[in-house]
Design a protein around this motif. Structure first.
Motif, PDB file in Angstrom:
ATOM      1  N   VAL A 343       0.933  -1.276  -0.093  1.00 29.34           N
ATOM      2  CA  VAL A 343       0.162  -0.023   0.001  1.00 29.34           C
ATOM      3  C   VAL A 343       0.930   1.256   0.097  1.00 29.34           C
ATOM      4  O   VAL A 343       1.929   1.247   0.795  1.00 29.34           O
ATOM      5  CB  VAL A 343      -0.996  -0.165   1.145  1.00 29.34           C
ATOM      6  CG1 VAL A 343      -1.932   1.238   1.335  1.00 29.34           C
ATOM      7  CG2 VAL A 343      -1.852  -1.195   1.241  1.00 29.34           C
ATOM      8  N   PRO A 351      -4.922   5.876  -1.518  1.00 27.94           N
ATOM      9  CA  PRO A 351      -3.536   5.336  -2.032  1.00 27.94           C
ATOM     10  C   PRO A 351      -3.507   5.004  -3.421  1.00 27.94           C
ATOM     11  O   PRO A 351      -4.626   4.692  -4.090  1.00 27.94           O
ATOM     12  CB  PRO A 351      -3.853   3.856  -1.388  1.00 27.94           C
ATOM     13  CG  PRO A 351      -4.439   4.168   0.069  1.00 27.94           C
ATOM     14  CD  PRO A 351      -5.705   5.102  -0.509  1.00 27.94           C
ATOM     15  N   GLN A 354      -2.613  -0.169  -3.796  1.00 29.95           N
ATOM     16  CA  GLN A 354      -3.955  -0.464  -2.795  1.00 29.95           C
ATOM     17  C   GLN A 354      -3.808  -2.085  -2.519  1.00 29.95           C
ATOM     18  O   GLN A 354      -4.580  -2.995  -3.171  1.00 29.95           O
ATOM     19  CB  GLN A 354      -5.386  -0.324  -3.154  1.00 29.95           C
ATOM     20  CG  GLN A 354      -5.413   1.428  -3.476  1.00 29.95           C
ATOM     21  CD  GLN A 354      -6.878   1.560  -3.718  1.00 29.95           C
ATOM     22  OE1 GLN A 354      -7.768   1.464  -2.970  1.00 29.95           O
ATOM     23  NE2 GLN A 354      -7.085   2.309  -4.782  1.00 29.95           N
ATOM     24  N   GLY A 355      -2.923  -2.674  -1.729  1.00 25.77           N
ATOM     25  CA  GLY A 355      -2.955  -3.985  -1.253  1.00 25.77           C
ATOM     26  C   GLY A 355      -2.692  -4.944  -2.342  1.00 25.77           C
ATOM     27  O   GLY A 355      -3.570  -5.840  -2.560  1.00 25.77           O
TER      28      GLY A 355
END
Length: 598
Positions: A343, A351, A354-355
């Motif tokens: 992230v 962001p 994002q993951g």
């Protein structure tokens, strides 16, 4: 920050440069000698006036008077030179400290601060500090000594007239203090606007071709003129404050002079003071008046220097990169690089990454594709550790990459961007840029040949010693790319990052650069950001990124079957390629017809 705190910050900054105590002591000693010698002259004049006659003026007295003036001139000149030398030394060390600091600041600092503003800190603000030390410190030191010495002598000569003189001190302070505060505020604004204006100039001048190609000269003139007007207004405010300080001091001193002459004349008439004593008193008054004016100038410049110090200290306090702490990364070798729930965002906005999770297999090619703004370039910045992830981690062999020193990590990475940046200098210097060891001509020619750059380099009259110009402007886009590839080959990286390395090239240049990239990618873990299908179709894996998330992964064939947006991307690229080939065929046919016509 309070004024006293600002002054302490200024002196702390100067102290940190460690100026020579011997030079400072010598300069101050000479200033004291010069001032003391100057204090003798009025007393000599007093004796001369009180006992004046042609027979009383002997050769020895004339010689002594000339010697006194010569001694004063010599000591003053030496003191001024030594202080100038101290000032130059201080600003040189200060600029060295700033330059060293700028080179170890993270990329995020330069994202927030325009280049011109940073350059202004290095040049204008340090110049203000130098000017205070070199040009005004002499007047301050000698002025203080002259005022104190003159007051002591005047008190011994006539304490009543001296008390009248001292009555002007509260009057002077009553307008000097508020004017000093005003000058500090104006100076800070002027320095900030100067830095902003330098940023505007730097941005426009570095992209002058874009300005002219866009016909934006009028627009940029208006933007620049706004900065010029703001600087003009600040300059007027500064001039206004300076205009008040000088005349106010002069008016006060002239009023004092008139009072002293009038009161002194009465005392001479009554026999309480001799004519020579009055002349000496007036001369000592001049030795107070001129230094007071110098002190006013000094405090004005001091306020400017305090403002400059605050800006310099902001840069010096900025958080810097630590290149050497951490473990040494010997080799990437056969270790996979993995990202887990990665992230990252710029500031408080949503962001950009994002993951996401992925694995870069060793020695394989991973292509990253997707719409613009999806986070591809940010991903590269995280791999290069320009930024630290706000969540998740990037690991190599199970160890976070942050556990390794920046120096050893970045030394394993080769980077080729869309427009390979070149530094002003020669082709040789650009290929070997960042390589600390000695590079032989044979090695230089070998990497140039692998990058398919040797042929055009050797066609230049000066070969590898050809100057490339600012940002490599003397070379074509394809030539710059091949120099960039040669530079990456010279580093012999284990992790290769290619950021749309062929997207800005024509088909002919792209073909040559692709062959050079093939040599560069051989046996290396490679990550490619690409918009052209030809770059990714043979990749070992493709990651499709949308809005900071990986929405598809696999080979070209797998994504064609399973990912609708990738399929649309591929079809669009095929149409573009067909159109480009048709245009090139048309161009070739027209060229042939033109040749036949001739």
């Amino acid at each position: 920050m309070k004024a006293s705190g600002s002054w302490r910050a200024f002196f702390a900054l100067i102290r940190d440069t460690r100026p020579s105590k011997l030079l400072i002591a010598s300069a101050l000693s000479l200033s004291i000698v010069s001032t003391i010698v100057g204090l003798i002259v009025p007393m000599f004049t007093k004796n001369l006036v009180d006992g004046f006659s042609l027979t009383s003026i002997g050769t020895m007295q004339v010689v002594m008077l000339v010697a006194v003036f010569l001694a004063q001139a010599l000591t003053s000149a030496l003191s001024t030179y030594l202080l100038a030398r101290i000032g130059q030394g201080v600003v040189a060390k200060l600029r060295d400290r700033l330059w060293r600091k700028l080179l170890i600041l993270p990329v995020s600092y330069f994202d927030r601060h325009p280049t011109g503003e940073t350059v202004s800190r290095m040049t204008n603000d340090t110049g203000v500090v130098k000017g205070l030390i070199s040009e005004h410190l002499t007047g301050f030191a000698t002025g203080i000594i002259s005022i104190i010495g003159s007051l002591i002598i005047l008190l011994s000569m006539d304490w009543k007239m001296t008390l009248i003189l001292l009555a002007a001190v509260p009057l002077l302070l009553s307008f000097m203090v508020p004017l000093g505060r005003k000058m500090h505020k104006v100076s800070k604004g002027l320095q900030d606007e100067t830095a902003h204006f330098a940023g505007v100039l730097s941005g426009v001048l570095s992209e002058m071709r874009l300005v002219k190609a866009s016909g934006s000269e009028s627009r940029e003139y208006e933007e620049g003129f706004k900065g010029i007007r703001k600087l003009f207004r600040f300059g007027l405010q500064e001039g206004g404050v300076s205009a008040l300080i000088g005349p106010a001091v002069s008016f006060t001193m002239m009023m004092l002079l008139i009072i002293i002459i009038g009161y002194g004349g009465v005392r001479v008439t009554s026999g309480e003071m001799t004519a020579g004593g009055l002349v000496a008193f007036i001369l000592y008054l001049f030795q107070i008046m001129f230094p007071v004016s110098q002190l006013g100038t000094f405090f004005t410049q001091m306020q400017k220097a305090v403002g400059a110090t605050e800006r310099i200290n902001e840069t010096l306090r900025a958080e810097e990169e630590d290149f050497n702490s951490g473990k040494e990364l010997a080799r990437i070798g056969e270790q996979a690089i993995t990202a887990e729930n990665l992230v990252y965002g710029y500031g408080e906005d949503e962001p950009v990454i994002q993951g996401i999770d992925f694995t870069l297999p060793p020695g394989k090619v991973t292509a990253v594709v997707g719409p613009s703004g999806g986070g591809k370039t940010t991903l590269f910045s995280l791999l290069e550790r320009y930024y630290s992830p706000s969540g998740g981690s990037i690991r190599i062999g199970g160890e976070p990459i942050g556990a390794y020193s920046l120096k050893s990590w970045r030394s394993r990475i080769g980077y080729v961007s869309q427009e390979s940046p070149l530094m002003a200098g020669t082709i040789r210097e650009n290929i070997t840029y960042g390589v600390e060891r000695e590079v032989s001509d044979e090695e230089l020619k070998r990497v140039a040949a692998m990058a398919y750059a040797d042929r055009f380099i050797e066609e230049f009259p000066h070969g590898y010693d050809t100057e490339v110009g600012e940002r490599g402007i003397k070379l074509s886009g394809g030539q710059r790319q091949r120099i960039g590839i040669a530079r990456a080959l010279m580093r012999d990286p284990e992790l290769l990052l290619l950021d749309e390395a062929t997207s800005s090239l024509d088909s002919k240049s792209e073909a040559v650069v692709q062959e050079a990239l093939g040599n560069l990618m051989a046996g290396r873990t490679t990550v490619v950001i690409a918009h052209r299908l030809s770059t990714v179709v043979d990749a070992d894996q493709i990651l499709f990124i949308e809005k900071g998330r990986i929405t598809g992964r696999g080979t070209h064939a797998e994504l064609l079957r399973s990912h609708a947006l990738y399929r649309e991307f591929a079809e669009h690229q095929l149409k573009q390629a067909a159109g480009r080939d048709e245009n090139e065929d048309m161009g070739g046919q027209e060229g042939q017809e033109g040749q036949e016509g001739r």
